[in-house]
Enzyme design. Structure first.
Site, PDB file in Angstrom:
ATOM      1  N   THR A  15     -19.857   6.879   2.076  1.00  0.00           N
ATOM      2  CA  THR A  15     -20.117   7.825   0.322  1.00  0.00           C
ATOM      3  C   THR A  15     -21.194   7.816  -0.585  1.00  0.00           C
ATOM      4  OG1 THR A  15     -17.739   7.098   0.171  1.00  0.00           O
ATOM      5  CG2 THR A  15     -18.328   8.118  -1.211  1.00  0.00           C
ATOM      6  N   SER A  60     -17.428   5.343   7.864  1.00  0.00           N
ATOM      7  CA  SER A  60     -17.751   3.465   7.880  1.00  0.00           C
ATOM      8  C   SER A  60     -16.506   3.444   9.208  1.00  0.00           C
ATOM      9  CB  SER A  60     -17.130   2.414   7.031  1.00  0.00           C
ATOM     10  OG  SER A  60     -16.104   2.838   6.252  1.00  0.00           O
ATOM     11  N   THR A 278       0.668 -13.677   8.450  1.00  0.00           N
ATOM     12  CA  THR A 278       1.321 -13.047   7.471  1.00  0.00           C
ATOM     13  C   THR A 278       1.199 -11.391   6.949  1.00  0.00           C
ATOM     14  OG1 THR A 278       2.245 -12.917   5.436  1.00  0.00           O
ATOM     15  CG2 THR A 278       0.328 -14.229   5.777  1.00  0.00           C
ATOM     16  N   CYS A 280       1.972 -10.625   4.122  1.00  0.00           N
ATOM     17  CA  CYS A 280       1.611 -11.058   2.651  1.00  0.00           C
ATOM     18  C   CYS A 280       0.262 -10.943   2.233  1.00  0.00           C
ATOM     19  CB  CYS A 280       2.539 -11.862   2.262  1.00  0.00           C
ATOM     20  SG  CYS A 280       4.142 -12.322   2.106  1.00  0.00           S
TER      21      CYS A 280
END
Ligand code: ASP
Length: 343
Positions: A15, A60, A278, A280
């Site tokens: 960008t 990208s 994970t 998380c």
């Protein structure tokens, strides 16, 4: 003896250097000369600045292994000539590129800073100017004649991060990256404050070694309650597969259904590497903490600690490309190679 630092700016696209197509309204990359025209401040630096631009700048989302090889090659070719490198890159896959380069560039003792922006440089409210100017300053920063930063980083919205600890978490805010499991390496305000404790120690005695052999025969299985047996089995048994990343729940937990554990066991028996990371974004995998991960550990699944997804995939690409013996590969996967994981 030269006193000024020298920095090489490598423009890949993103960008930061895009313009709106007047007909379609889409954002498309434009050439690098137009970018420098937009930032006259670049000529005022007390740093010798040179630039290289990709012939065809890319969004990208089109980043791939071949482009990573080219990028690592540009750095290798120019390594002796410059004190630091700034890579202008789209933010969408910036964390993947930063992670890949961190593994590809062994014994790095100069800064490689990736940056970009959320708004094109030609837009009045652009975040690109500050990001670029400070990234250059960091890439040229020295103390007692030595680079302060000696690793692959991302600079975005006043913060410098270890690249292989980051992920893009926001597509709308200027503050687009997060590094929840590792502190920022520097904070830019009136001055740039470096978090010296957090920086990687330079391995200046050793020569830069560039690894360009990456392998991508890797699949990813993101677990969810109710995951289909047939579709999961198809992935486990895909032709040519060398490694599988399982994105598990919490501290590395997975379903204990027999069909799933059987697929894991069969894949491991075939020599496929299985890495447990994970879902998380904070915390880490501790196989054996719950009954729902003990079996994975017993079978030989490798716990990925707090590796980000971006780091896990590029670390596997890098290690598979090294043609290591299976035990050596497994050992390296669990070793903290470039500050990417808490071991
Ligand atoms: N789509 C763009 C890219 O990643 C977004 C950006 O530059 O931030 O190339």
């Amino acid at each position: 003896m030269k006193t000024k630092s020298s920095v090489l700016l490598i423009y890949t696209g993103g960008t930061i250097g895009m313009m709106q197509d007047p007909r379609s309204g889409e954002l498309k990359p434009f050439d690098f000369k137009s970018l420098t025209k937009q930032i006259p401040e670049l000529t005022k630096f007390d740093i010798e600045l040179s630039s290289i631009s990709f012939k065809k700048p890319i969004d990208s989302s089109n980043m791939n292994i071949v482009v990573w090889k080219d990028l690592a090659g540009i750095i290798e070719k120019n390594y002796a000539k410059y004190d630091g490198f700034v890579i202008l890159h789209g933010s969408d896959t910036m964390s993947y590129t930063a992670s890949a380069l961190s593994f590809m560039l062994e014994n790095l003792n100069k800064p490689v800073v990736l940056t970009g922006s959320q708004l094109p440089i030609g837009v009045i409210r652009t975040d690109g100017k500050e990001n670029l100017i400070t990234a250059i300053e960091i890439a040229g920063a020295k103390e007692k004649g030595k680079s302060i930063v000696t690793e692959v980083c991302i600079y975005f919205e006043y913060k410098l991060y270890r690249g292989n600890r980051t992920f893009k978490h926001n597509s709308a805010h200027f503050d687009a990256f997060k590094s929840p499991n590792y502190p920022a390496l520097a904070q830019a305000g009136v001055t740039i404050k470096y978090n010296k404790q957090a920086l990687l120690k330079s391995s200046s005695a050793k020569k830069l070694k560039v690894h360009t052999n990456l392998e991508n025969e890797i699949a990813v299985i993101k677990l969810f309650p109710g995951i289909s047996k047939n579709i999961t089995a198809a992935i486990f048994n895909a032709k040519g597969i060398k490694a599988i990343i399982i994105e598990t729940f919490g501290a590395g937990n997975a379903t204990t259904e027999v069909w799933f554990l059987n697929e894991v066991e069969k894949a491991l028996a075939k020599g496929i590497i299985i890495l447990n990371i994970t879902q998380c974004k904070e915390g880490r995998v501790i196989q054996g903490m719950y009954e729902t991960s003990s079996q994975l550990k017993k079978l030989g699944v490798i716990g990925g600690s707090d590796l980000t997804f971006e780091s896990a995939i590029t670390k596997l690409m890098f290690l598979l490309g090294q043609k290591l013996k299976p035990n050596e590969l497994k050992k390296m996967l669990q070793t903290n190679l470039r500050g990417e994981m808490t071991s």
